[in-house]
Design an enzyme around this catalytic site. Structure first.
Site, PDB file in Angstrom:
ATOM      1  CB  ALA A  20       6.641 -25.955  15.695  1.00 38.50           C
ATOM      2  CE  LYS A  75       4.331 -39.644  16.095  1.00 34.03           C
ATOM      3  NZ  LYS A  75       3.759 -38.891  17.271  1.00 34.03           N
TER       4      LYS A  75
HETATM    5  N1  LIG Z   1       8.672 -36.387  17.030  1.00 34.58           N
HETATM    6  C1  LIG Z   1       8.079 -36.089  18.353  1.00 34.58           C
HETATM    7  O1  LIG Z   1       8.469 -36.573  19.098  1.00 34.58           O
HETATM    8  C2  LIG Z   1       6.596 -35.614  18.240  1.00 34.58           C
HETATM    9  C3  LIG Z   1       6.199 -35.050  19.532  1.00 34.58           C
HETATM   10  C4  LIG Z   1       5.070 -34.615  19.480  1.00 34.58           C
HETATM   11  C5  LIG Z   1       4.269 -34.595  18.381  1.00 34.58           C
HETATM   12  N2  LIG Z   1       4.929 -35.071  17.203  1.00 34.58           N
HETATM   13  C6  LIG Z   1       3.741 -34.919  16.200  1.00 34.58           C
HETATM   14  O2  LIG Z   1       3.892 -33.441  15.553  1.00 34.58           O
HETATM   15  C7  LIG Z   1       2.650 -33.292  15.070  1.00 34.58           C
HETATM   16  C8  LIG Z   1       2.092 -31.964  15.975  1.00 34.58           C
HETATM   17  O3  LIG Z   1       2.298 -32.405  17.149  1.00 34.58           O
HETATM   18  P1  LIG Z   1       2.216 -31.151  18.461  1.00 34.58           P
HETATM   19  O4  LIG Z   1       2.303 -31.875  19.765  1.00 34.58           O
HETATM   20  O5  LIG Z   1       3.466 -30.184  18.185  1.00 34.58           O
HETATM   21  O6  LIG Z   1       0.744 -30.583  18.379  1.00 34.58           O
HETATM   22  P2  LIG Z   1       0.333 -28.897  18.830  1.00 34.58           P
HETATM   23  O7  LIG Z   1       1.245 -28.521  19.912  1.00 34.58           O
HETATM   24  O8  LIG Z   1      -1.151 -29.341  19.123  1.00 34.58           O
HETATM   25  O9  LIG Z   1       0.644 -28.011  17.550  1.00 34.58           O
HETATM   26  C9  LIG Z   1      -0.092 -28.327  16.359  1.00 34.58           C
HETATM   27  C10 LIG Z   1       0.013 -26.961  15.555  1.00 34.58           C
HETATM   28  O10 LIG Z   1      -0.731 -27.165  14.408  1.00 34.58           O
HETATM   29  C11 LIG Z   1      -1.272 -25.921  14.144  1.00 34.58           C
HETATM   30  N3  LIG Z   1      -2.654 -26.320  13.658  1.00 34.58           N
HETATM   31  C12 LIG Z   1      -3.289 -25.896  12.407  1.00 34.58           C
HETATM   32  N4  LIG Z   1      -4.606 -26.465  12.562  1.00 34.58           N
HETATM   33  C13 LIG Z   1      -4.802 -26.798  13.615  1.00 34.58           C
HETATM   34  C14 LIG Z   1      -6.058 -27.172  14.285  1.00 34.58           C
HETATM   35  N5  LIG Z   1      -7.103 -27.175  13.651  1.00 34.58           N
HETATM   36  N6  LIG Z   1      -5.727 -27.508  15.381  1.00 34.58           N
HETATM   37  C15 LIG Z   1      -4.808 -27.370  16.228  1.00 34.58           C
HETATM   38  N7  LIG Z   1      -3.614 -27.088  15.783  1.00 34.58           N
HETATM   39  C16 LIG Z   1      -3.592 -26.763  14.395  1.00 34.58           C
HETATM   40  C17 LIG Z   1      -1.015 -25.129  15.212  1.00 34.58           C
HETATM   41  O11 LIG Z   1      -0.106 -23.981  14.818  1.00 34.58           O
HETATM   42  P3  LIG Z   1      -0.504 -22.580  14.425  1.00 34.58           P
HETATM   43  O12 LIG Z   1      -1.714 -22.220  15.673  1.00 34.58           O
HETATM   44  O13 LIG Z   1       0.624 -21.853  14.302  1.00 34.58           O
HETATM   45  O14 LIG Z   1      -1.081 -22.591  12.851  1.00 34.58           O
HETATM   46  C18 LIG Z   1      -0.522 -25.789  16.359  1.00 34.58           C
HETATM   47  O15 LIG Z   1       0.324 -25.026  16.899  1.00 34.58           O
HETATM   48  C19 LIG Z   1       1.635 -34.570  15.380  1.00 34.58           C
HETATM   49  O16 LIG Z   1       1.671 -35.145  14.239  1.00 34.58           O
HETATM   50  C20 LIG Z   1       2.488 -35.519  16.407  1.00 34.58           C
HETATM   51  O17 LIG Z   1       2.208 -36.642  16.341  1.00 34.58           O
HETATM   52  C21 LIG Z   1       5.935 -35.492  17.235  1.00 34.58           C
END
Ligand SMILES: NC(=O)c1ccc[n+]([C@@H]2O[C@H](COP(=O)([O-])OP(=O)(O)OC[C@H]3O[C@@H](n4cnc5c(N)ncnc54)[C@H](OP(=O)(O)O)[C@@H]3O)[C@@H](O)[C@H]2O)c1
Length: 377
Positions: free
Chosen positions: A21, A102
């Site tokens: 994000a 994704k």
């Molecule tokens: N395009 C890319 O290069 C790329 C890179 C990394 C990840 N991704 C994808 O993006 C997605 C998110 O990955 P991320 O690495 O950004 O994850 P992350 O850092 O763990 O963040 C996920 C966010 O989702 C929210 N959330 C809602 N319910 C949750 C729960 N039960 N447990 C944990 N978080 C929860 C939280 O936001 P709030 O606390 O604000 O609600 C949290 O900050 C995945 O599908 C991943 O495969 C893509």
């Protein structure tokens, strides 16, 4: 003179405040026709902190408030994979266009459900497979369409990264839809689907680690055309991180890290070694004498040296095409969403919805063969 009417920028809301994000928020100002207007988190303090860091005008302490914000046109779903189905449906049911991270969903059934909701509500929906929108990938599609390497016979792609196994490691979590295949293998599967379409058969294998997800995996996809794709993923170690597309008239190499390429190397078939010519005959001669009369170790050592020098001389002349881009590159997928929404297209021709479903089906088939089921499946 008719003045052109400027198109209003697409007003974005981000759902979730995690790693990706933040990357999306930083890249978005690089996009044409995009404006970040709101952030949504499960709690107000996280939403406010994200809004302060990224200068977002509106912070919502609940996802429902974000999707119901009438200043928002499109939602970027940036939560872990096991929540994509719930959060995409939440946004679509609030009449918002959606770009979802994704892997698109946990499985093919969830993907079909979301696509049917988007279509029934005439809303735009797309999987955020950002790699497809990078300039090198546009170039790759053009080269393939022009027949630069003839008919595609093989696609090879590896995405292996060493990810530390910590208590909060989303990627190692079965509950969160993790594992190397779902999180990283999906890039190679997407590349193979983009180039070759839906496979006629899928063979897969993977090794499940203590957390219940695969630490590494591989798959072999076979196509009606006779083409094959060989894909691998790992979260335990760094692999080659390269991809190659091999055709009847040459090959295109995407150097590491292939999923965010800034250049392509095109090798015409003529530049590849073949056992013809003077050196080729000498190499072939050494091989046959080694096979015929003992002394294999000594002869093979000599053969190996001259063969590799000769191959390196002949092979190292690709056409190098540089296709750099600014930022991390997530703004390019956002620009595609804005372009489609302005044109009233409900899906992107570069990442069609039926393809996202087919990709999930391929991921499912490999997971079934390695014995990985997610909770609720
Ligand atoms: N395009 C890319 O290069 C790329 C890179 C990394 C990840 N991704 C994808 O993006 C997605 C998110 O990955 P991320 O690495 O950004 O994850 P992350 O850092 O763990 O963040 C996920 C966010 O989702 C929210 N959330 C809602 N319910 C949750 C729960 N039960 N447990 C944990 N978080 C929860 C939280 O936001 P709030 O606390 O604000 O609600 C949290 O900050 C995945 O599908 C991943 O495969 C893509």
């Amino acid at each position: 003179v008719i003045a052109s009417i400027p198109i209003a920028p697409l007003r974005w809301g981000i759902l979730g405040t995690g790693t990706i994000a933040g990357v999306f928020a930083r890249d978005l100002p690089l996009s044409e026709g995009a404006k970040l207007v709101a952030i949504g988190s499960r709690n107000s303090s996280t939403a406010n902190a994200f809004a302060a860091t990224h200068k977002v005008p509106q912070a919502h302490g609940a996802y429902a408030d974000l999707v119901n914000d009438d200043q928002v046109d499109a939602i970027y779903v940036a939560t872990p994979a096991h929540l994509h189905a719930e959060h995409v449906a939440l946004a679509l049911n609030a009449d918002k266009h959606v770009l979802c991270e994704k892997p698109f969903t946990l499985n093919g059934a969830q993907a079909r459900e979301l696509v049917s909701v988007a279509r029934s509500k005439n809303l735009f929906l797309m999987e955020a497979m950002w790699t497809r929108f990078l300039p090198a990938m546009h170039q790759l599609r053009t080269l393939l369409a022009e027949g630069a390497i003839g008919e595609v016979l093989q696609v090879h792609a590896d995405l292996g990264l060493a990810v530390a196994l910590g208590p909060k490691a989303r990627i190692y979590s079965r509950e969160f839809g993790g594992g190397s295949w779902m999180d990283l293998g999906t890039y190679g599967v997407s590349l193979a689907h983009m180039i070759l379409g839906k496979p006629e058969s899928v063979q897969g294998a993977g090794h499940l680690v203590e957390t219940g997800v695969d630490g590494h995996a591989a798959a072999l996809l076979k196509y009606a055309s006779g083409a094959v794709a060989l894909l691998s993923s790992s979260i335990q170690s760094a692999g080659s991180q390269e991809a190659a597309i091999v055709g009847t008239k040459g090959r295109i190499h995407l150097p590491a890290p292939w999923w965010c390429p800034v250049e392509l190397h095109v090798y015409p078939l003529d530049d590849r070694p073949s056992l013809s010519g003077r050196i080729g005959r000498r190499v072939a001669g050494s091989v046959s004498s080694a096979l015929a009369g003992g002394g294999m170790a000594r002869t093979t050592a000599g053969w190996g040296g001259s063969m590799s020098r000769w191959m390196a001389r002949r092979a190292a002349r690709p056409q190098r095409l540089h296709r750099p881009f600014s930022g991390i590159g997530l703004h390019l997928e956002a620009s595609e969403v804005a372009r489609c929404v302005a044109a009233r297209d409900l899906e992107s021709p570069l990442m069609p919805l039926n393809e996202s479903i087919a990709i999930m089906d391929t991921l499912d088939q490999v997971r079934a063969q390695m014995g990985l089921k997610f909770p609720g499946e």
